[in-house]
Write a protein that holds these residues in place. Structure first.
Motif, PDB file in Angstrom:
ATOM      1  N   GLY A 190       0.792  -1.226   0.000  1.00  0.00           N
ATOM      2  CA  GLY A 190       0.000   0.000   0.000  1.00  0.00           C
ATOM      3  C   GLY A 190       0.824   1.276   0.000  1.00  0.00           C
ATOM      4  O   GLY A 190       0.338   2.334   0.400  1.00  0.00           O
ATOM      5  N   LYS A 191       2.068   1.198  -0.474  1.00  0.00           N
ATOM      6  CA  LYS A 191       2.926   2.381  -0.478  1.00  0.00           C
ATOM      7  C   LYS A 191       2.619   3.292  -1.667  1.00  0.00           C
ATOM      8  O   LYS A 191       2.117   2.854  -2.695  1.00  0.00           O
ATOM      9  N   TYR A 192       2.940   4.556  -1.503  1.00  0.00           N
ATOM     10  CA  TYR A 192       2.818   5.515  -2.594  1.00  0.00           C
ATOM     11  C   TYR A 192       4.004   5.369  -3.545  1.00  0.00           C
ATOM     12  O   TYR A 192       5.109   4.997  -3.128  1.00  0.00           O
ATOM     13  N   VAL A 193       3.767   5.689  -4.795  1.00  0.00           N
ATOM     14  CA  VAL A 193       4.842   5.698  -5.786  1.00  0.00           C
ATOM     15  C   VAL A 193       4.849   7.039  -6.492  1.00  0.00           C
ATOM     16  O   VAL A 193       3.837   7.761  -6.525  1.00  0.00           O
ATOM     17  N   GLU A 194       6.017   7.360  -7.037  1.00  0.00           N
ATOM     18  CA  GLU A 194       6.178   8.616  -7.773  1.00  0.00           C
ATOM     19  C   GLU A 194       6.636   8.315  -9.189  1.00  0.00           C
ATOM     20  O   GLU A 194       7.558   7.538  -9.404  1.00  0.00           O
ATOM     21  N   ILE A 195       5.974   8.957 -10.168  1.00  0.00           N
ATOM     22  CA  ILE A 195       6.358   8.828 -11.571  1.00  0.00           C
ATOM     23  C   ILE A 195       6.590  10.223 -12.140  1.00  0.00           C
ATOM     24  O   ILE A 195       5.769  11.129 -11.938  1.00  0.00           O
ATOM     25  N   VAL A 196       7.707  10.382 -12.818  1.00  0.00           N
ATOM     26  CA  VAL A 196       8.024  11.641 -13.493  1.00  0.00           C
ATOM     27  C   VAL A 196       8.045  11.384 -14.990  1.00  0.00           C
ATOM     28  O   VAL A 196       8.667  10.426 -15.453  1.00  0.00           O
ATOM     29  N   GLY A 197       7.342  12.221 -15.748  1.00  0.00           N
ATOM     30  CA  GLY A 197       7.310  12.052 -17.195  1.00  0.00           C
ATOM     31  C   GLY A 197       6.333  13.012 -17.843  1.00  0.00           C
ATOM     32  O   GLY A 197       5.833  13.956 -17.213  1.00  0.00           O
ATOM     33  N   ASP A 198       6.041  12.768 -19.120  1.00  0.00           N
ATOM     34  CA  ASP A 198       5.087  13.599 -19.853  1.00  0.00           C
ATOM     35  C   ASP A 198       3.696  13.005 -19.690  1.00  0.00           C
ATOM     36  O   ASP A 198       3.443  11.864 -20.090  1.00  0.00           O
ATOM     37  N   LEU A 199       2.792  13.793 -19.120  1.00  0.00           N
ATOM     38  CA  LEU A 199       1.431  13.338 -18.861  1.00  0.00           C
ATOM     39  C   LEU A 199       0.515  13.752 -20.003  1.00  0.00           C
ATOM     40  O   LEU A 199       0.405  14.935 -20.324  1.00  0.00           O
ATOM     41  N   ALA A 200      -0.102  12.768 -20.646  1.00  0.00           N
ATOM     42  CA  ALA A 200      -1.078  13.032 -21.709  1.00  0.00           C
ATOM     43  C   ALA A 200      -2.469  12.864 -21.100  1.00  0.00           C
ATOM     44  O   ALA A 200      -2.916  11.743 -20.846  1.00  0.00           O
ATOM     45  N   LYS A 201      -3.127  13.994 -20.858  1.00  0.00           N
ATOM     46  CA  LYS A 201      -4.429  13.959 -20.208  1.00  0.00           C
ATOM     47  C   LYS A 201      -5.524  13.617 -21.199  1.00  0.00           C
ATOM     48  O   LYS A 201      -5.423  13.885 -22.387  1.00  0.00           O
ATOM     49  N   GLY A 202      -6.579  13.047 -20.677  1.00  0.00           N
ATOM     50  CA  GLY A 202      -7.715  12.668 -21.507  1.00  0.00           C
ATOM     51  C   GLY A 202      -8.566  11.662 -20.781  1.00  0.00           C
ATOM     52  O   GLY A 202      -8.426  11.436 -19.573  1.00  0.00           O
ATOM     53  N   ARG A 203      -9.469  11.047 -21.532  1.00  0.00           N
ATOM     54  CA  ARG A 203     -10.340  10.050 -20.920  1.00  0.00           C
ATOM     55  C   ARG A 203      -9.525   8.880 -20.368  1.00  0.00           C
ATOM     56  O   ARG A 203      -9.832   8.336 -19.305  1.00  0.00           O
ATOM     57  N   ASN A 204      -8.494   8.488 -21.099  1.00  0.00           N
ATOM     58  CA  ASN A 204      -7.567   7.453 -20.642  1.00  0.00           C
ATOM     59  C   ASN A 204      -6.163   8.061 -20.595  1.00  0.00           C
ATOM     60  O   ASN A 204      -5.398   7.958 -21.550  1.00  0.00           O
ATOM     61  N   SER A 205      -5.865   8.738 -19.490  1.00  0.00           N
ATOM     62  CA  SER A 205      -4.588   9.440 -19.363  1.00  0.00           C
ATOM     63  C   SER A 205      -3.425   8.452 -19.288  1.00  0.00           C
ATOM     64  O   SER A 205      -3.531   7.373 -18.688  1.00  0.00           O
ATOM     65  N   THR A 206      -2.313   8.843 -19.903  1.00  0.00           N
ATOM     66  CA  THR A 206      -1.086   8.050 -19.836  1.00  0.00           C
ATOM     67  C   THR A 206       0.071   8.958 -19.464  1.00  0.00           C
ATOM     68  O   THR A 206       0.034  10.167 -19.709  1.00  0.00           O
ATOM     69  N   ILE A 207       1.094   8.375 -18.876  1.00  0.00           N
ATOM     70  CA  ILE A 207       2.295   9.131 -18.545  1.00  0.00           C
ATOM     71  C   ILE A 207       3.516   8.318 -18.956  1.00  0.00           C
ATOM     72  O   ILE A 207       3.625   7.123 -18.643  1.00  0.00           O
ATOM     73  N   THR A 208       4.396   8.937 -19.729  1.00  0.00           N
ATOM     74  CA  THR A 208       5.648   8.266 -20.106  1.00  0.00           C
ATOM     75  C   THR A 208       6.565   8.294 -18.892  1.00  0.00           C
ATOM     76  O   THR A 208       6.750   9.340 -18.279  1.00  0.00           O
ATOM     77  N   CYS A 209       7.115   7.166 -18.558  1.00  0.00           N
ATOM     78  CA  CYS A 209       7.885   7.041 -17.324  1.00  0.00           C
ATOM     79  C   CYS A 209       9.362   7.388 -17.559  1.00  0.00           C
ATOM     80  O   CYS A 209      10.107   6.601 -18.135  1.00  0.00           O
ATOM     81  N   GLU A 210       9.772   8.580 -17.117  1.00  0.00           N
ATOM     82  CA  GLU A 210      11.178   8.948 -17.160  1.00  0.00           C
ATOM     83  C   GLU A 210      11.887   8.492 -15.895  1.00  0.00           C
ATOM     84  O   GLU A 210      13.097   8.218 -15.909  1.00  0.00           O
ATOM     85  N   SER A 211      11.149   8.440 -14.801  1.00  0.00           N
ATOM     86  CA  SER A 211      11.707   7.897 -13.554  1.00  0.00           C
ATOM     87  C   SER A 211      10.566   7.349 -12.711  1.00  0.00           C
ATOM     88  O   SER A 211       9.440   7.846 -12.767  1.00  0.00           O
ATOM     89  N   PHE A 212      10.879   6.328 -11.939  1.00  0.00           N
ATOM     90  CA  PHE A 212       9.882   5.680 -11.084  1.00  0.00           C
ATOM     91  C   PHE A 212      10.535   5.333  -9.763  1.00  0.00           C
ATOM     92  O   PHE A 212      11.657   4.829  -9.725  1.00  0.00           O
ATOM     93  N   ARG A 213       9.851   5.628  -8.675  1.00  0.00           N
ATOM     94  CA  ARG A 213      10.386   5.238  -7.383  1.00  0.00           C
ATOM     95  C   ARG A 213       9.251   5.019  -6.393  1.00  0.00           C
ATOM     96  O   ARG A 213       8.164   5.604  -6.510  1.00  0.00           O
ATOM     97  N   VAL A 214       9.526   4.156  -5.423  1.00  0.00           N
ATOM     98  CA  VAL A 214       8.574   3.857  -4.354  1.00  0.00           C
ATOM     99  C   VAL A 214       8.907   4.758  -3.182  1.00  0.00           C
ATOM    100  O   VAL A 214      10.065   4.883  -2.782  1.00  0.00           O
ATOM    101  N   LEU A 215       7.890   5.427  -2.636  1.00  0.00           N
ATOM    102  CA  LEU A 215       8.080   6.339  -1.523  1.00  0.00           C
ATOM    103  C   LEU A 215       7.915   5.607  -0.200  1.00  0.00           C
ATOM    104  O   LEU A 215       6.978   4.838  -0.013  1.00  0.00           O
ATOM    105  N   ASP A 216       8.824   5.867   0.740  1.00  0.00           N
ATOM    106  CA  ASP A 216       8.738   5.260   2.070  1.00  0.00           C
ATOM    107  C   ASP A 216       7.761   6.055   2.943  1.00  0.00           C
ATOM    108  O   ASP A 216       7.638   7.268   2.798  1.00  0.00           O
TER     109      ASP A 216
END
Length: 382
Positions: free
Chosen positions: A356-382
């Motif tokens: 149940g931990k939070y995660v962080e994604i950094v990238g380009d967010l394409a908003k819309g009905r089905n939003s997607t984000i290109t993952c430039e970095s991914f990490r799990v937050l403590d």
């Protein structure tokens, strides 16, 4: 004679089978003899003739002396310092990367503490970044390196410096990353193509290819980042920053990078094995870093919890994974976004979802009905 004595003692540690493999790979021809406790190899260099007698039986009374003379003969034939010849023969089945600090103050073979710490730390960071660029192409690698990169770095070793300058030699033993068996060290008896396709050769080639590409771009007067989120030519921010750390003393020093490829592994080598960056390259590299950081600040960062995980059911066939993330937008409205992750990131996403931990994604967010984000970095937050 200090060096001769040291090299004589070190000769006892050379594996004769590795020595023979080297001679065969570099064009020496065996001269047949009835003796079974030695091997004789010969070569002609222009008008000179050389013959190396390699002892095979360590019980021979003069084994150490005979091995030393064989090494000295080969070094003379190849017009190389004997310390370089020793470095490879004591570390067979390796690629060796050398970083030379060309600075007047280190001509005597010593270096200031701060310069040495910076040189060693940034050399390690650069090789780690190249390994991550090979395994997980990304614009930026955040958090600690994964287990494979950590294992690879733990197997690499720093060699001895050389008199007349300060050279950091990084000995990289051949290892492969098998999808079924995982990380595995290779031996001198491994097939040549297996070593050529190994993780080690990919990493050492990537280091030199990255340096060549960066230098070529600066030579053209361009300072746009050679950063890509995917593909074999991706150069991460981490690599630029490690290189920046090595060239930060640009007002007083030049730096040289040399690759000594294992002579028995002839494929998948970089287009060049020597690159020199003068002090004039320091400022352009810093300019590139500034542009990368500016672009990073414009990227979208979302923090949330994972709602859904999707990937191949067979773990052995799993190379990527898709996650659906629930997060809050700027108006505190619940939103969902889908991101594709590399296998190691997806594995961490599974653990984050389970706990149940939070995660962080950094990238380009394409908003819309089905939003997607290109993952430039991914990490799990403590």
């Amino acid at each position: 004679m200090i060096y001769s004595v040291n090299f004589l003692d070190l000769s006892d540690r050379i594996n004769p089978l590795a020595f023979i493999k080297y001679l065969k790979a570099t064009g020496w021809r065996q001269f047949q003899t009835k003796r079974t406790d030695i091997r004789v190899y010969q070569i002609e260099r222009e008008s000179d003739f050389f013959q190396a007698v390699v002892p095979l039986d360590k019980n021979l009374r003069d084994y150490k002396t005979a091995m030393y003379h064989a090494v000295k003969t080969v070094a003379d034939a190849e017009q190389r310092p004997i310390e370089q010849m020793m470095l490879y023969l004591l570390n067979p089945n390796t690629d060796i990367l050398k970083i030379r600090l060309d600075k007047k103050e280190v001509e005597a073979g010593n270096i200031l503490f701060d310069d040495a710490i910076s040189l060693y730390e940034n050399t390690k960071k650069m090789i780690a970044a190249a390994a991550m660029d090979v395994i997980h192409p990304r614009k930026i690698h955040q958090g600690r390196p994964d287990d494979v990169v950590t294992k690879f770095l733990s197997e690499c070793r720093f060699g001895q410096t050389e008199v007349g300058s300060y050279i950091v030699s990084v000995v990289c033993p051949f290892a492969e990353l098998d999808e079924k068996k995982g990380y595995r060290q290779l031996s001198i008896f491994s097939e040549e193509e297996q070593c050529a396709d190994s993780l080690t050769r990919k990493v050492t080639s990537r280091v030199m290819n990255n340096l060549f590409a960066i230098k070529s771009q600066i030579d053209k007067g361009e300072t746009e980042p050679l950063v890509s989120g995917e593909g074999d030519s991706a150069i991460s921010v981490n690599f630029y920053e490690a290189l920046n750390g090595l060239t930060s003393d640009s007002d007083t020093a030049d730096i040289e990078f040399t690759a000594e490829w294992d002579p028995a592994v002839k494929n998948n080598m970089c287009r060049t094995n020597h690159i020199r960056l003068s002090r004039d390259y320091g400022q352009p590299i810093e300019t590139v870093i500034s542009k990368i950081r500016e672009a990073k600040n414009k990227a979208t960062t979302i923090i949330g919890r994972i709602k859904k995980l999707e990937s191949a059911p067979d773990v052995s066939q799993r190379k990527t994974g898709k996650i659906t993330l629930i997060y809050l937008d700027d108006s505190d409205h619940k939103k969902t976004a889908v991101a594709n992750l590399e296998k190691d990131e997806y594995d961490r996403a599974i653990e984050a979802h389970a706990s149940g931990k939070y995660v962080e994604i950094v990238g380009d967010l394409a908003k819309g009905r089905n939003s997607t984000i290109t993952c430039e970095s991914f990490r799990v937050l403590d």
